[in-house]
Design an enzyme around this catalytic site. Structure first.
Site, short mmCIF file in Angstrom:
data_model
loop_
_atom_site.label_atom_id
_atom_site.label_comp_id
_atom_site.label_asym_id
_atom_site.label_seq_id
_atom_site.Cartn_x
_atom_site.Cartn_y
_atom_site.Cartn_z
N ASP A 1 -26.17 9.39 -1.47
CA ASP A 1 -27.42 8.87 -2.03
C ASP A 1 -28.38 8.40 -0.95
OD1 ASP A 1 -25.79 6.75 -1.31
OD2 ASP A 1 -25.50 6.01 -3.34
N ASN B 1 -20.54 -3.47 -10.24
CA ASN B 1 -20.74 -3.16 -11.66
C ASN B 1 -20.09 -1.82 -12.05
OD1 ASN B 1 -22.41 -1.32 -10.45
ND2 ASN B 1 -24.26 -1.88 -11.58
N HIS C 1 -20.55 1.09 -10.44
CA HIS C 1 -21.28 2.32 -10.10
C HIS C 1 -20.58 3.08 -8.98
CE1 HIS C 1 -24.11 0.15 -7.00
NE2 HIS C 1 -23.22 0.84 -6.33
N GLU D 1 -25.50 4.32 -12.14
CA GLU D 1 -25.38 2.98 -12.70
C GLU D 1 -24.84 3.03 -14.14
OE1 GLU D 1 -25.73 0.59 -10.80
OE2 GLU D 1 -27.54 0.60 -9.59
C1 GLP Z 1 -24.22 1.04 -2.69
C2 GLP Z 1 -23.97 2.53 -2.53
C3 GLP Z 1 -22.62 2.93 -3.06
C4 GLP Z 1 -21.57 1.97 -2.56
C5 GLP Z 1 -21.84 0.60 -3.08
C6 GLP Z 1 -20.81 -0.44 -2.66
O1 GLP Z 1 -24.90 0.70 -3.83
N1 GLP Z 1 -24.95 3.33 -3.14
O2 GLP Z 1 -22.34 4.26 -2.67
O3 GLP Z 1 -20.29 2.40 -2.96
O4 GLP Z 1 -23.11 0.20 -2.61
O5 GLP Z 1 -21.15 -0.97 -1.42
P1 GLP Z 1 -20.24 -1.90 -0.53
O6 GLP Z 1 -19.22 -1.00 0.09
O7 GLP Z 1 -21.16 -2.47 0.50
O8 GLP Z 1 -19.65 -2.92 -1.42
#
Ligand code: GLP
Length: 244
Positions: A67, A136, A138, A143
């Site tokens: 993304d 959440n 995702h 989402e």
């Molecule tokens: C972001 C990314 C996700 C990722 C998530 C969790 O929103 N788009 O791909 O898995 O955060 O991030 P973290 O690893 O910092 O908890």
């Protein structure tokens, strides 16, 4: 689905990197699906070490990131392209032209998303996809919602995600509200998937996901339970609310 529980973040990172290493030693021109966020950082660090100390080469590898924020270009320190360059691409022998990240500056992000999925297919599809998980539920930026997009497309970020990701920005107002994300279908087409979860702030969602396995678009990560080759790697903190 396989669940691996590791003592701590460091062990989790090494386990994930070992799986990537196995994939690359078995197929030099593997197509990797890569994630951003704090969780995969340790894995990338270990891959850089394997590249430097143990001859692990990425020169024939292609990569597709999950993304990108809308409106951030590659020079913006908060863009995912910048994150990947700094934390992995610049530090290994992958060819820049083989590293794909959705284009957050595209005039038409919906078209750009469709093109991204075509490019993944033209490259033979993703062999191994690394995923994190949002608090959440995702995955990538898919989402919780009534329905989820199959293909890569433009999405609006959930409030919870904007709050979670504000830690990377100077001000919460600077967090983009939209992103272009690989869709659930694009992710599910990967031949193998590794989902990483570390820390107490992931304990709730991992508990929800594993305590009564069922699928719901309200927990996008639950769709992964349908995939034939998923490994969830948790550290003890992230696993702490799974019923024993
Ligand atoms: C972001 C990314 C996700 C990722 C998530 C969790 O929103 N788009 O791909 O898995 O955060 O991030 P973290 O690893 O910092 O908890």
């Amino acid at each position: 689905m396989k669940v691996i529980i590791k003592e701590n973040y460091d062990e989790l990172s090494k386990e994930a990197a070992k799986m990537v290493e196995k994939q690359l030693r078995g197929k030099k021109n593997s197509v990797l699906g890569l994630a951003t966020g704090a969780t995969p950082l340790g894995t990338y660090k270990e891959l850089v070490r394997l590249f430097k100390d143990e001859d692990l080469s990425f020169k024939d590898v292609s990569s597709f990131n999950l993304d990108e924020y809308i409106g951030l270009d590659e020079n913006n320190e908060n863009s995912y392209r910048y994150f990947m360059s700094e934390n992995l691409f610049k530090l290994i022998d992958i060819k820049k032209e083989n590293t794909y990240v959705p284009n957050g500056m595209a005039n038409n992000p919906i078209e750009a998303g469709m093109e991204y999925d075509r490019t993944i297919l033209e490259n033979g599809g993703i062999d191994l996809q690394i995923l994190g998980i949002g608090s959440n539920g995702h995955i990538a930026f898919n989402e919780p919602a009534k329905s989820l997009s199959l293909g890569t497309t433009l999405v609006r970020l959930a409030k919870a995600t904007i709050q979670d990701n504000a830690r990377f920005f100077d001000n919460i107002k600077d967090v983009p509200t939209e992103a272009i994300t690989m869709g659930i279908g694009s992710i599910m087409r990967a031949r193998k998937i590794i989902l990483l979860a570390s820390g107490k702030n992931k304990a709730d969602i991992i508990g929800k996901l594993l305590n009564s396995p069922s699928i719901t678009t309200n927990i996008p990560a639950s769709l992964l339970l349908l995939h034939p080759n998923v490994t969830i790697i948790c550290d003890k903190d992230a696993y702490s609310r799974v019923n024993k």
